[in-house]
Design a protein around this motif. Structure first.
Motif, PDB file in Angstrom:
ATOM      1  N   GLY A   8       0.825  -1.204   0.000  1.00 35.85           N
ATOM      2  CA  GLY A   8       0.000   0.000   0.000  1.00 35.85           C
ATOM      3  C   GLY A   8       0.850   1.241   0.000  1.00 35.85           C
ATOM      4  N   PRO A   9       0.210   2.373   0.057  1.00 36.06           N
ATOM      5  CA  PRO A   9       0.953   3.635   0.075  1.00 36.06           C
ATOM      6  C   PRO A   9       1.759   3.760   1.358  1.00 36.06           C
ATOM      7  CG  PRO A   9      -1.370   4.005   0.539  1.00 36.06           C
ATOM      8  CD  PRO A   9      -1.223   2.572   0.126  1.00 36.06           C
ATOM      9  N   PRO A  10       2.854   4.480   1.323  1.00 38.85           N
ATOM     10  CA  PRO A  10       3.676   4.644   2.526  1.00 38.85           C
ATOM     11  C   PRO A  10       2.903   5.405   3.602  1.00 38.85           C
ATOM     12  CG  PRO A  10       4.384   6.150   0.801  1.00 38.85           C
ATOM     13  CD  PRO A  10       3.374   5.235   0.181  1.00 38.85           C
ATOM     14  N   PRO A  11       3.173   5.114   4.869  1.00 37.08           N
ATOM     15  CA  PRO A  11       2.449   5.819   5.941  1.00 37.08           C
ATOM     16  C   PRO A  11       2.797   7.288   5.962  1.00 37.08           C
ATOM     17  CG  PRO A  11       4.253   4.529   6.848  1.00 37.08           C
ATOM     18  CD  PRO A  11       4.154   4.169   5.397  1.00 37.08           C
ATOM     19  N   ARG A  12       1.809   8.085   6.299  1.00 41.56           N
ATOM     20  CA  ARG A  12       2.038   9.508   6.388  1.00 41.56           C
ATOM     21  C   ARG A  12       2.669   9.851   7.729  1.00 41.56           C
ATOM     22  NH1 ARG A  12      -3.873  11.549   4.837  1.00 41.56           N
ATOM     23  NH2 ARG A  12      -4.306   9.825   6.278  1.00 41.56           N
ATOM     24  N   ALA A  13       3.211  11.047   7.801  1.00 40.30           N
ATOM     25  CA  ALA A  13       3.955  11.439   8.997  1.00 40.30           C
ATOM     26  C   ALA A  13       3.041  11.493  10.227  1.00 40.30           C
ATOM     27  CB  ALA A  13       4.628  12.799   8.779  1.00 40.30           C
ATOM     28  N   GLY A  14       1.764  11.873  10.041  1.00 39.13           N
ATOM     29  CA  GLY A  14       0.875  12.025  11.188  1.00 39.13           C
ATOM     30  C   GLY A  14       0.170  10.756  11.612  1.00 39.13           C
ATOM     31  N   ASP A  15       0.361   9.653  10.834  1.00 39.93           N
ATOM     32  CA  ASP A  15      -0.336   8.412  11.171  1.00 39.93           C
ATOM     33  C   ASP A  15       0.318   7.734  12.372  1.00 39.93           C
ATOM     34  OD1 ASP A  15      -1.998   8.894   9.131  1.00 39.93           O
ATOM     35  OD2 ASP A  15      -1.088   7.457   7.722  1.00 39.93           O
ATOM     36  N   ARG A  16      -0.524   7.158  13.241  1.00 43.23           N
ATOM     37  CA  ARG A  16      -0.035   6.417  14.400  1.00 43.23           C
ATOM     38  C   ARG A  16      -0.815   5.120  14.526  1.00 43.23           C
ATOM     39  NH1 ARG A  16       0.694  10.753  19.374  1.00 43.23           N
ATOM     40  NH2 ARG A  16       2.326  12.050  18.411  1.00 43.23           N
ATOM     41  N   ALA A  17      -0.171   4.136  15.109  1.00 46.69           N
ATOM     42  CA  ALA A  17      -0.859   2.868  15.353  1.00 46.69           C
ATOM     43  C   ALA A  17      -1.953   3.089  16.389  1.00 46.69           C
ATOM     44  CB  ALA A  17       0.143   1.827  15.853  1.00 46.69           C
ATOM     45  N   PRO A  18      -3.105   2.437  16.234  1.00 43.19           N
ATOM     46  CA  PRO A  18      -4.189   2.620  17.216  1.00 43.19           C
ATOM     47  C   PRO A  18      -3.739   2.192  18.607  1.00 43.19           C
ATOM     48  CG  PRO A  18      -4.623   0.736  15.786  1.00 43.19           C
ATOM     49  CD  PRO A  18      -3.445   1.455  15.194  1.00 43.19           C
ATOM     50  N   SER A  19      -4.001   3.046  19.574  1.00 45.67           N
ATOM     51  CA  SER A  19      -3.566   2.767  20.947  1.00 45.67           C
ATOM     52  C   SER A  19      -4.570   1.856  21.638  1.00 45.67           C
ATOM     53  CB  SER A  19      -3.433   4.067  21.738  1.00 45.67           C
ATOM     54  OG  SER A  19      -4.674   4.745  21.765  1.00 45.67           O
ATOM     55  N   ARG A  20      -4.067   1.006  22.497  1.00 43.63           N
ATOM     56  CA  ARG A  20      -4.928   0.119  23.263  1.00 43.63           C
ATOM     57  C   ARG A  20      -5.578   0.877  24.418  1.00 43.63           C
ATOM     58  NH1 ARG A  20      -1.279  -5.395  23.923  1.00 43.63           N
ATOM     59  NH2 ARG A  20      -1.110  -5.858  21.673  1.00 43.63           N
ATOM     60  N   PRO A  21      -6.810   0.552  24.741  1.00 41.68           N
ATOM     61  CA  PRO A  21      -7.449   1.255  25.862  1.00 41.68           C
ATOM     62  C   PRO A  21      -6.704   0.973  27.154  1.00 41.68           C
ATOM     63  CG  PRO A  21      -8.769  -0.636  25.174  1.00 41.68           C
ATOM     64  CD  PRO A  21      -7.690  -0.466  24.137  1.00 41.68           C
ATOM     65  N   VAL A  22      -6.481   2.033  27.898  1.00 43.63           N
ATOM     66  CA  VAL A  22      -5.772   1.925  29.167  1.00 43.63           C
ATOM     67  C   VAL A  22      -6.771   1.552  30.260  1.00 43.63           C
ATOM     68  CG1 VAL A  22      -4.354   3.137  30.868  1.00 43.63           C
ATOM     69  CG2 VAL A  22      -4.086   3.629  28.420  1.00 43.63           C
ATOM     70  N   ARG A  23      -6.507   0.496  30.957  1.00 42.62           N
ATOM     71  CA  ARG A  23      -7.398   0.050  32.020  1.00 42.62           C
ATOM     72  C   ARG A  23      -7.073   0.799  33.307  1.00 42.62           C
ATOM     73  NH1 ARG A  23      -7.973  -6.107  34.421  1.00 42.62           N
ATOM     74  NH2 ARG A  23      -9.647  -5.636  35.926  1.00 42.62           N
ATOM     75  N   THR A  24      -8.056   1.481  33.821  1.00 45.50           N
ATOM     76  CA  THR A  24      -7.857   2.246  35.045  1.00 45.50           C
ATOM     77  C   THR A  24      -7.869   1.305  36.242  1.00 45.50           C
ATOM     78  OG1 THR A  24      -8.981   4.134  34.044  1.00 45.50           O
ATOM     79  CG2 THR A  24      -8.724   4.147  36.441  1.00 45.50           C
ATOM     80  N   PRO A  25      -6.843   1.321  37.045  1.00 49.21           N
ATOM     81  CA  PRO A  25      -6.843   0.429  38.212  1.00 49.21           C
ATOM     82  C   PRO A  25      -7.939   0.827  39.184  1.00 49.21           C
ATOM     83  CG  PRO A  25      -5.015   1.990  38.331  1.00 49.21           C
ATOM     84  CD  PRO A  25      -5.628   2.149  36.983  1.00 49.21           C
ATOM     85  N   PRO A  26      -8.539  -0.127  39.857  1.00 50.87           N
ATOM     86  CA  PRO A  26      -9.610   0.200  40.794  1.00 50.87           C
ATOM     87  C   PRO A  26      -9.096   1.045  41.954  1.00 50.87           C
ATOM     88  CG  PRO A  26      -8.949  -2.096  41.040  1.00 50.87           C
ATOM     89  CD  PRO A  26      -8.255  -1.573  39.822  1.00 50.87           C
ATOM     90  N   ARG A  27      -9.927   1.943  42.402  1.00 45.71           N
ATOM     91  CA  ARG A  27      -9.558   2.766  43.543  1.00 45.71           C
ATOM     92  C   ARG A  27      -9.603   1.922  44.812  1.00 45.71           C
ATOM     93  NH1 ARG A  27     -14.140   7.116  42.397  1.00 45.71           N
ATOM     94  NH2 ARG A  27     -15.192   5.128  42.106  1.00 45.71           N
ATOM     95  N   PRO A  28      -8.776   2.241  45.787  1.00 47.98           N
ATOM     96  CA  PRO A  28      -8.860   1.493  47.047  1.00 47.98           C
ATOM     97  C   PRO A  28     -10.191   1.773  47.739  1.00 47.98           C
ATOM     98  CG  PRO A  28      -7.354   3.363  47.245  1.00 47.98           C
ATOM     99  CD  PRO A  28      -7.706   3.246  45.796  1.00 47.98           C
ATOM    100  N   ALA A  29     -10.779   0.738  48.283  1.00 46.84           N
ATOM    101  CA  ALA A  29     -12.070   0.880  48.955  1.00 46.84           C
ATOM    102  C   ALA A  29     -11.905   1.685  50.234  1.00 46.84           C
ATOM    103  CB  ALA A  29     -12.651  -0.497  49.265  1.00 46.84           C
ATOM    104  N   ARG A  30     -12.838   2.572  50.483  1.00 45.32           N
ATOM    105  CA  ARG A  30     -12.834   3.329  51.737  1.00 45.32           C
ATOM    106  C   ARG A  30     -13.516   2.458  52.791  1.00 45.32           C
ATOM    107  NH1 ARG A  30     -14.808   9.194  49.493  1.00 45.32           N
ATOM    108  NH2 ARG A  30     -16.643   7.937  48.921  1.00 45.32           N
TER     109      ARG A  30
END
Length: 226
Positions: A8-30
């Protein structure tokens, strides 16, 4: 031809690989628990959730218990404590089965069961509670010297809040009087006699007063010409 070459065509300068969703760690229970060396009371401690969404909050609570008390397998609560009452609650690694009661169960408590370990009854501090009030409730629920149910703990806190508010109101009144305000006098309605006296007073209007005019001569019918 290199099989690994791109067709295919060469990647453009602004193209980036799709990022994986960041899993938010659970908050400590109060959470605040009674010391394990003391016999259990009506409650074993208190839990202060961040929201009223049990599906979101329960994983944080079970994670704290899984690490110290054993895996939580079941829970029970009052049907009116939470907006929804699901029968299965997914938590990390397993599912917690829920039982809901319409009566005969403290509406301010949640009960957790662990495999072969036992159960724990916790005061559920309403999530919108102010931090200072929540801290007092959690300390009282974890105090081995107190033997109050979840509803009794909340009732005691409400009485304390009402007493503090009365003291603050008294202080505001005293400060107002010290700064020149009129002393507060008890209000009383007008008596019946005072009310009648006010009603019997003549009204001031632009009309002449009722009765004979002293500046007008009296009418004498004997002086009229026949």
């Amino acid at each position: 031809m290199n099989p690994h070459s791109r067709t295919g065509p060469p990647p453009r300068a602004g193209d980036r690989a799709p990022s994986r969703p960041v899993r938010t760690p659970p908050r400590p229970a109060r959470l605040a628990l009674r010391p394990p060396t003391f016999p259990p009371g009506p409650v074993c401690g208190a839990w202060w959730p961040h929201t009223d969404d049990l599906m979101t909050e329960l994983p944080e609570l079970t994670e704290a218990f899984d690490a110290t008390r054993g895996r939580v397998s079941r829970m029970a609560s009052h049907r009116d404590t939470w907006p929804t009452a699901p029968c299965d609650l997914p938590v990390p690694g397993h599912t917690v089965k829920a039982a809901w009661f319409a009566s005969g169960f403290d509406p301010h408590m949640i009960r957790l069961f662990s495999y072969g370990v036992g159960r724990w009854d916790l005061l559920v501090v309403p999530f919108r509670t102010e931090a200072a009030t929540a801290a007092r409730l959690m300390a009282a629920a974890a105090d081995p010297a107190l033997h109050l149910t979840a509803s009794e703990l909340l009732a005691a806190e409400r009485r304390l809040h009402a007493k503090d508010e009365a003291v603050r109101e008294q202080g505001r009144m005293e400060q107002w009087e010290d700064e020149g305000g009129a002393p507060g006098r008890p209000w009383a309605p007008l008596s019946a006699s005072a009310t009648v006296a006010v009603r019997d007073r003549p009204r001031r209007t632009g009309l002449p007063p009722a009765g004979p005019d002293p500046n007008r001569p009296l009418h004498n019918p004997s002086k009229e010409t026949p």
